[in-house]
Write an enzyme that holds these catalytic residues in place. Structure first.
Site, PDB file in Angstrom:
ATOM      1  N   GLU A 165     -81.538 -27.831 -45.043  1.00  0.00           N
ATOM      2  CA  GLU A 165     -81.275 -27.310 -46.394  1.00  0.00           C
ATOM      3  C   GLU A 165     -81.066 -25.793 -46.409  1.00  0.00           C
ATOM      4  OE1 GLU A 165     -84.440 -28.877 -48.847  1.00  0.00           O
ATOM      5  OE2 GLU A 165     -83.718 -30.930 -48.611  1.00  0.00           O
ATOM      6  N   ASN A 206     -79.073 -30.249 -41.228  1.00  0.00           N
ATOM      7  CA  ASN A 206     -79.287 -31.335 -42.189  1.00  0.00           C
ATOM      8  C   ASN A 206     -79.219 -30.767 -43.604  1.00  0.00           C
ATOM      9  OD1 ASN A 206     -80.008 -34.181 -42.401  1.00  0.00           O
ATOM     10  ND2 ASN A 206     -82.001 -33.515 -43.208  1.00  0.00           N
ATOM     11  N   HIS A 242     -79.577 -38.523 -50.754  1.00  0.00           N
ATOM     12  CA  HIS A 242     -80.484 -38.966 -51.821  1.00  0.00           C
ATOM     13  C   HIS A 242     -79.604 -39.150 -53.055  1.00  0.00           C
ATOM     14  CE1 HIS A 242     -84.032 -38.258 -49.426  1.00  0.00           C
ATOM     15  NE2 HIS A 242     -83.590 -37.060 -49.122  1.00  0.00           N
ATOM     16  N   GLU A 271     -81.138 -39.532 -44.760  1.00  0.00           N
ATOM     17  CA  GLU A 271     -82.271 -39.745 -45.676  1.00  0.00           C
ATOM     18  C   GLU A 271     -81.847 -40.585 -46.881  1.00  0.00           C
ATOM     19  OE1 GLU A 271     -84.304 -36.081 -46.756  1.00  0.00           O
ATOM     20  OE2 GLU A 271     -83.954 -35.202 -44.782  1.00  0.00           O
ATOM     21  N   ASP A 273     -81.370 -42.789 -49.938  1.00  0.00           N
ATOM     22  CA  ASP A 273     -82.036 -43.658 -50.906  1.00  0.00           C
ATOM     23  C   ASP A 273     -81.212 -43.647 -52.182  1.00  0.00           C
ATOM     24  OD1 ASP A 273     -82.917 -41.134 -51.880  1.00  0.00           O
ATOM     25  OD2 ASP A 273     -84.994 -41.472 -51.245  1.00  0.00           O
TER      26      ASP A 273
END
Ligand code: XIL
Length: 354
Positions: A165, A206, A242, A271, A273
């Site tokens: 990030e 990432n 996400h 990651e 979801d």
């Protein structure tokens, strides 16, 4: 398309390059314990690792948790246990208790590990956020942390999220402790330190919110292009993903993966979801299933994408409800470890021939 590209790359690697490129190496012996019909078993012909975030405390607390992972997945990412605060709670004192438990679990089950994460602005220990360090000292702190953590698992962790990030939504580097204390070259320095500590591990930048076009995605692509041009050892870009149903679309993600791949980098969904409003309706669960299918398909169809990790697998252990109050039910298995439509949709996508 994907299988053809892989075949060509493998042939070239076999002829030209004795050391080999990890991207062209056969997938690790994942899923030796993977149940037939489990996601990893279905992913194997695609040369894809299906993974989940994992928590050491959940492995210890719930007897159903570990076996479900071993049956379904070929990769795990410690959700919190490798972050800065838990691994270096005091300067120079390292605690690998929880991380070791996860890595041992993975090795027992022939599951690969993604290391997450070395340099981030969150989950930092107080000694670091409250300390006063000049540039040289903060650089030494960062390098020592990376050397210790990556070095401990040298040869045992396949991929590292070296920097997490780093980009702001506006496309400027995120104003964080590392940027303020070291300057923009903290990113290159972190990758160099990670490469030195484990030359075999694949090193990722990432990021979240780069699955759709925009200033953040543009700036991230420009950043990794610059790093590559400068000879910085970055191997790939992780797309956190996400998401909510339908956003981003699979087509949007596919385009962003392609931009990174064109630079000669590996891509990964790290990651994923898909959060829903609680309680979820059957229609919302169906939308969610389509989203998971579309995200996975974007990765499957992109030859540079060899890794698809969801941020947990059971709704019983998800970060979403705490972080997004009123939302949840974001994962492919429900609170009772029963497969949801999302799990079946991913299995169906993987059953399509490579
Ligand atoms: C989250 C974990 O899931 C939570 O348990 C923790 O409290 C906070 O961090 N992006 C990342 C992950 O890179 O490390 C974050 O994980 C979720 C967002």
């Amino acid at each position: 398309m994907r299988s053809l590209a892989v075949a060509v790359v493998v042939a070239v690697a076999a002829v030209g390059c004795a050391g080999g490129d990890a991207r062209t190496a056969p997938p690790p012996t994942t899923g030796a314990g993977a149940r037939q019909g489990g996601l990893q078993a279905l992913a194997r012909p695609h040369r894809l690792r299906m993974g989940t975030a994992v928590r050491a405390n959940a492995l210890a607390a719930d007897a159903r948790y570990g076996p479900t992972i071993a049956a379904q997945y070929g990769m795990v990412t410690p959700e919190n246990d490798l972050k800065f605060a838990p691994t270096e709670p005091e300067r120079g004192r390292f605690d690998f208790t929880a991380a070791d438990a996860v890595v041992r679990f993975a090795e027992r089950n022939h599951v690969a590990v993604r290391g997450h994460t070395l340099v981030w602005h969150r989950q930092l220990p107080a000694w670091l956020t409250e300390g006063r360090f000049d540039r040289a000292e903060l650089l030494a702190v960062m390098r020592a942390h990376i050397a210790a953590v990556v070095g401990r698992y040298r040869g045992r962790i396949a991929q590292w999220d070296v920097v997490n990030e780093a980009m702001g939504d506006d496309g400027a580097l995120r104003d964080n402790l590392w940027l303020r204390g070291i300057g923009p070259d903290y990113i290159a320095e972190a990758f160099r330190a990670a490469r030195a500590a484990d030359p075999e591990a694949r090193l990722f930048l990432n990021e979240y919110g780069i699955e759709s076009p925009g200033p953040k995605a543009d700036a991230t692509v420009a950043l990794v292009a610059r790093l590559r041009a400068d000879g910085v050892p970055v191997d790939g870009v992780g797309f956190q993903a996400h998401t909510v149903p339908g956003s981003p679309t699979g087509a949007a993600l596919a385009r962003q993966l392609r931009r990174v791949a064109r630079l000669g980098l590996e891509t990964a969904v790290t990651e994923a979801d898909v959060r829903l409003e609680l309680p979820p309706t059957p229609a919302a669960l169906a939308d969610q299933a389509r989203s998971y299918r579309d995200l996975l398909t974007a990765c499957l169809e992109e030859w540079s994408c060899h890794t698809f990790v969801t941020w947990g697998f059971s709704d019983a252990w998800s970060w979403i409800s705490k972080t997004f109050p009123g939302s949840g039910a974001a994962l492919p298995f429900d609170d009772h470890y029963r497969p949801k439509p999302a799990q079946r949709a991913m299995a169906a996508a993987l059953r399509a021939p490579p």
